[in-house]
Design an enzyme around this catalytic site. Sequence first.
Site, mmCIF file in Angstrom:
data_model
loop_
_atom_site.group_PDB
_atom_site.id
_atom_site.type_symbol
_atom_site.label_atom_id
_atom_site.label_comp_id
_atom_site.label_asym_id
_atom_site.label_seq_id
_atom_site.Cartn_x
_atom_site.Cartn_y
_atom_site.Cartn_z
ATOM 1 N N THR A 1 12.321 20.318 -2.012
ATOM 2 C CA THR A 1 11.244 20.792 -1.136
ATOM 3 C C THR A 1 11.499 20.422 0.322
ATOM 4 O OG1 THR A 1 9.957 18.786 -1.557
ATOM 5 C CG2 THR A 1 9.498 20.697 -2.956
ATOM 6 N N LYS B 1 25.778 9.788 9.982
ATOM 7 C CA LYS B 1 25.449 8.366 10.134
ATOM 8 C C LYS B 1 26.145 7.492 9.094
ATOM 9 C CE LYS B 1 21.132 9.305 12.512
ATOM 10 N NZ LYS B 1 21.528 10.709 12.791
ATOM 11 N N ARG C 1 16.520 3.118 20.322
ATOM 12 C CA ARG C 1 15.662 2.605 19.264
ATOM 13 C C ARG C 1 16.467 1.837 18.214
ATOM 14 N NH1 ARG C 1 12.935 7.584 16.647
ATOM 15 N NH2 ARG C 1 15.117 8.206 16.603
#
Length: 337
Positions: free
Chosen positions: A14, A128, A256
């Site tokens: 989904t 990543k 971040r």
Amino acid sequence: MKVSNNKLLITGGTGSFGKAYLNKVANNNKFSEIRILSRDEKKQDDLRRELNNEKIKFFIGDVRDNSSVRNAVEGIDYIFHAAALKQVPSCEFFPIEAVKTNVLGTDNVLSAAYSSNVSKVVILSTDKAAYPINSMGMSKALMEKVMIAKSRSISNNSTIFCGTRYGNVMGSRGSVIPLFISQIKSKKDITITSPEMTRFLMSLDNAVDLVDYAFNNCNQGDMFVQKAPSCTIRTLAEALIEIFGSNSKVKNIGIRHGEKMHETLVTSEEMIRAEEIGDFFKIKPDSRDLNYENYFSKGEIEKMPEPYSSNNTSILDKNSVINLLMSLSLVKDELKS
């Protein structure tokens, strides 16, 4: 046209990739049945109503739970394993949760696939995972290692395990483009973490094409990467400001948790084993075994090649980024609203 009898399972189906792939194949004859395994009953119900296709079967379950995985895998021919925890900040604060889903969940899927004689499994990874510095990337790197280790243990190739690795998918869940658009439409500053940070630019169609390419061309343990352009975060923000005719300013808020300045799709070490095939790299698995003496007594490479990274690929200027963004349904819909 003859309908195929092949059945496909998409874990995490989904999500952005699953929905894009369903839009491509749900109404053709490539698969007789497509199963979706995911945890969120609301997303499943929304997708069921949106597609209204009896070929698509929905299974509530979690890849962390071996019994629900085995239930969904029974009778399946192929698996695209997309279920994952993907948010860098949340994985930084809850790394064990990333391990449970991205590593142990993958082990469950691959083990169930082999036990059920599934023909082929394609796992979906991320840039990543190359030189990982955050929990999300580390858990995805371990996911790749689990796949490769299991592929070594299959002597007769009864089940093929392979993988894909791709960069930021524009407009997908968690990407910065929807955030920037929201800030622009709210007449707020666009917050960027570092103006010179670069990221690969891929569309959902690119991600689907990459998985299809791996599905059609893989050997045991292969990893596939699609070449992609990149841009700086400043260029991306300025392109969106121009598209929406905004007066928003660009505000630098600092890097971040767990962010890199540049992302890598193929490491230097992998480039040694990578085969360049048109728009793709195929990274073959390391064929060495546990005979450690060979590692220390005999070297292989005199000079390490350059990695394939977001700061040495084709870096797009603002006009090129604008043209790319204007091809996205997300941007077109936001301009109309």
